[in-house]
Design a protein around this motif. Sequence first.
Motif, PDB file in Angstrom:
ATOM      1  N   LYS A 265     -36.736  68.487 -34.435  1.00  0.00           N
ATOM      2  CA  LYS A 265     -36.592  69.874 -34.758  1.00  0.00           C
ATOM      3  C   LYS A 265     -36.679  70.528 -36.018  1.00  0.00           C
ATOM      4  O   LYS A 265     -36.589  71.794 -36.127  1.00  0.00           O
ATOM      5  N   ARG A 266     -36.326  69.608 -36.915  1.00  0.00           N
ATOM      6  CA  ARG A 266     -36.147  69.866 -38.234  1.00  0.00           C
ATOM      7  C   ARG A 266     -37.019  69.016 -39.354  1.00  0.00           C
ATOM      8  O   ARG A 266     -36.995  67.708 -38.722  1.00  0.00           O
ATOM      9  N   THR A 267     -36.992  69.519 -40.537  1.00  0.00           N
ATOM     10  CA  THR A 267     -37.530  68.333 -41.635  1.00  0.00           C
ATOM     11  C   THR A 267     -36.437  67.292 -41.839  1.00  0.00           C
ATOM     12  O   THR A 267     -35.195  67.712 -41.889  1.00  0.00           O
ATOM     13  N   LEU A 268     -37.077  66.195 -42.041  1.00  0.00           N
ATOM     14  CA  LEU A 268     -36.007  65.182 -42.318  1.00  0.00           C
ATOM     15  C   LEU A 268     -35.506  65.088 -43.707  1.00  0.00           C
ATOM     16  O   LEU A 268     -36.061  65.291 -44.630  1.00  0.00           O
ATOM     17  N   ARG A 269     -34.172  65.283 -43.854  1.00  0.00           N
ATOM     18  CA  ARG A 269     -33.598  65.144 -45.058  1.00  0.00           C
ATOM     19  C   ARG A 269     -32.478  63.899 -45.426  1.00  0.00           C
ATOM     20  O   ARG A 269     -31.809  63.406 -44.630  1.00  0.00           O
ATOM     21  N   ILE A 270     -32.702  63.194 -46.482  1.00  0.00           N
ATOM     22  CA  ILE A 270     -32.102  62.056 -46.851  1.00  0.00           C
ATOM     23  C   ILE A 270     -31.409  62.281 -47.962  1.00  0.00           C
ATOM     24  O   ILE A 270     -32.133  62.583 -49.194  1.00  0.00           O
ATOM     25  N   LEU A 271     -30.091  61.864 -48.202  1.00  0.00           N
ATOM     26  CA  LEU A 271     -29.342  62.250 -49.433  1.00  0.00           C
ATOM     27  C   LEU A 271     -28.849  60.715 -49.766  1.00  0.00           C
ATOM     28  O   LEU A 271     -28.014  60.199 -48.830  1.00  0.00           O
ATOM     29  N   ILE A 272     -28.969  60.091 -50.874  1.00  0.00           N
ATOM     30  CA  ILE A 272     -28.545  58.989 -51.276  1.00  0.00           C
ATOM     31  C   ILE A 272     -27.771  59.230 -52.631  1.00  0.00           C
ATOM     32  O   ILE A 272     -28.094  59.853 -53.810  1.00  0.00           O
ATOM     33  N   SER A 273     -26.586  58.710 -52.729  1.00  0.00           N
ATOM     34  CA  SER A 273     -25.718  59.164 -53.685  1.00  0.00           C
ATOM     35  C   SER A 273     -24.913  57.995 -53.999  1.00  0.00           C
ATOM     36  O   SER A 273     -24.724  56.902 -53.274  1.00  0.00           O
ATOM     37  N   GLY A 274     -24.347  57.631 -55.311  1.00  0.00           N
ATOM     38  CA  GLY A 274     -23.748  56.504 -55.844  1.00  0.00           C
ATOM     39  C   GLY A 274     -22.823  56.949 -56.793  1.00  0.00           C
ATOM     40  O   GLY A 274     -22.606  57.738 -57.474  1.00  0.00           O
ATOM     41  N   LYS A 275     -21.191  56.399 -56.523  1.00  0.00           N
ATOM     42  CA  LYS A 275     -20.211  56.693 -57.324  1.00  0.00           C
ATOM     43  C   LYS A 275     -19.781  55.476 -57.919  1.00  0.00           C
ATOM     44  O   LYS A 275     -19.337  54.606 -57.032  1.00  0.00           O
ATOM     45  N   ASP A 276     -19.381  55.458 -59.109  1.00  0.00           N
ATOM     46  CA  ASP A 276     -18.818  54.190 -59.831  1.00  0.00           C
ATOM     47  C   ASP A 276     -17.483  54.442 -60.113  1.00  0.00           C
ATOM     48  O   ASP A 276     -17.291  55.420 -61.099  1.00  0.00           O
ATOM     49  N   SER A 277     -16.448  53.723 -59.789  1.00  0.00           N
ATOM     50  CA  SER A 277     -15.106  53.752 -60.143  1.00  0.00           C
ATOM     51  C   SER A 277     -14.685  52.557 -60.826  1.00  0.00           C
ATOM     52  O   SER A 277     -15.548  51.527 -61.296  1.00  0.00           O
TER      53      SER A 277
END
Length: 571
Positions: A485-497
């Motif tokens: 139904k929609r365009t594929l969206r991919i979010l990749i994030s990284g968090k450093d603690s």
Amino acid sequence: MKNKATKITLLYILFSTCLAIVGFFVLNNFKYESSTDLLYVVGLKDVIFILVSAIIFKIILTKNDFQNRKIFEQMNETNEELISSNERYDIVAKATSDTIWDWKIQDDHFTWNKGIQGVFGYKKEDVGNTSKWWFDRIHPEDSIKMSIKLYSFIEQKTEKWQDEYRFMCADGTYKYVFDRGFLVKDEDGNAVRMIGAIQDVTRQKEEEQRLKLLETVITETKDAVIITESEKSNSTIPKIVFVNPAFTEMTGYKATEVIGKTPKVFMGKPSVKSEISSLKNALKNRLEFKFETLNHTKKGEEYWVNFSMIPITNKEGEHSHWVSIQRNITEEKRQEKEKEQLIRELTQNNSDLKQFSYITSHNLRAPLSNLTGLLNLIKEIPVENPELKEILNGFSTSTNLLNETINDLVKVIIIKDNPSIQKEEVVIKDVFENVFNQLSYLISQHQPILKVELEKTTILNTNKAYLESILLNLFTNAIKYRSPKRTLRILISGKDSANHVVLTFKDNGIGIDMERNRDKIFGLYQRFHNHSDSKGLGLYLVRSQVESMGGTISVESEVDKGTTFTITFKK
């Protein structure tokens, strides 16, 4: 004194009158030759009268003075006795910590000794002198009961009065007291005075309540409690002086059957034999001792107990008793045996499965390689028949899927068989770029919108191949299970603690029904969609690789909205 002075005066008047009458009669018997003789006789009579009066008065005063000295000596003796009595009274009051009170009933006047200040903390000026002050400081819950008993005693309906109640201290707290008193009656038998002594029994009351609580615990506990005496001889086992109801329920022996005897009555000799030296040493040195032993009930049935012995000392620090607590662990022993048997069976099954996996992967790989080679040769031969061409294409697709499945199984076997993996410092951004290069064909074919938010300095000490495999699986799944139904969206994030690196992989695909599948998402051969390429191995392999590197993975998903995977690695 006033009565005594009147008495002396009357006696003096009486003697004087008698003396005057006697003098009058004596003078009448004389004949006077001249008036001078009369005056002389009258003067002589007055002198004699004065002398006799003085003598009489001296005798009376001497006698009175003697009596006064005697009375004074008696008063001194009485006063010394009173002082000594008061001193003894104060000493006894201090020694017994009693608070003495004196109640003049008809005047409603109360007198307290110093105990009301020392024991209850009241200042002298704060202490009232009426019964109301007393009653107002009795705990409301005790006041009615105490008043009924007290007035029944005052009306002489009961022979003695003593009662326990709570009395308020100056700081508003209450102390438990034991109060007792006696009546002083008049000639008609009416109660006119009452004297009593209040004793602070708070500590005894608290100890009594504590002992009742301990008694309740001992009688209600499911563990058997045995108390034995302290034997003077170190070579003998102490005799039993108490057992609780749980002991009877556990062993079948009543208290009357074991009290006065040693625990040998119910203890299993074979199992105790191995512990006998340690037991003797504990008894000799008054040490706490624990061991497991096989006992027998009165009917001869065996049962396992966890046996502990604790030495008890009295106030003088002398050893007085042993307390033994016995917990029935028969069921635990049975479960322990079942657990050991189950572990042996699982270990054997695991070994058999691992061997089967090795054999399967090895035996299938050679014919599968031959089959793949033959299919590649067939591709070079032109096939005119459309049905045969479709069959060969399907056969080729199935062969490729089988090959991928075997490769995944081999990876799982390697992970499970080698829990310790080689690690190296990996820049996460570099790993992602490598994955993008491997999936460049799929990315160009489906053209998803990619958003990457990675910190430049995010570095992990991990296995690079595993990390690439994890990201490849998640990327492939996101493209495979995209929404039409929609365009594929991919979010990749990284968090450093400070201690962790958290990677988040989010898509807007068809999602997973979490209510139905939450506990199965990372399971082996679990499929959540009717997709032709689905093998049910990808997420199982992902979790295995994450956990082998000491990380954790979690998932949140919603049908037709997308899925988010969160991977956490310790630095």
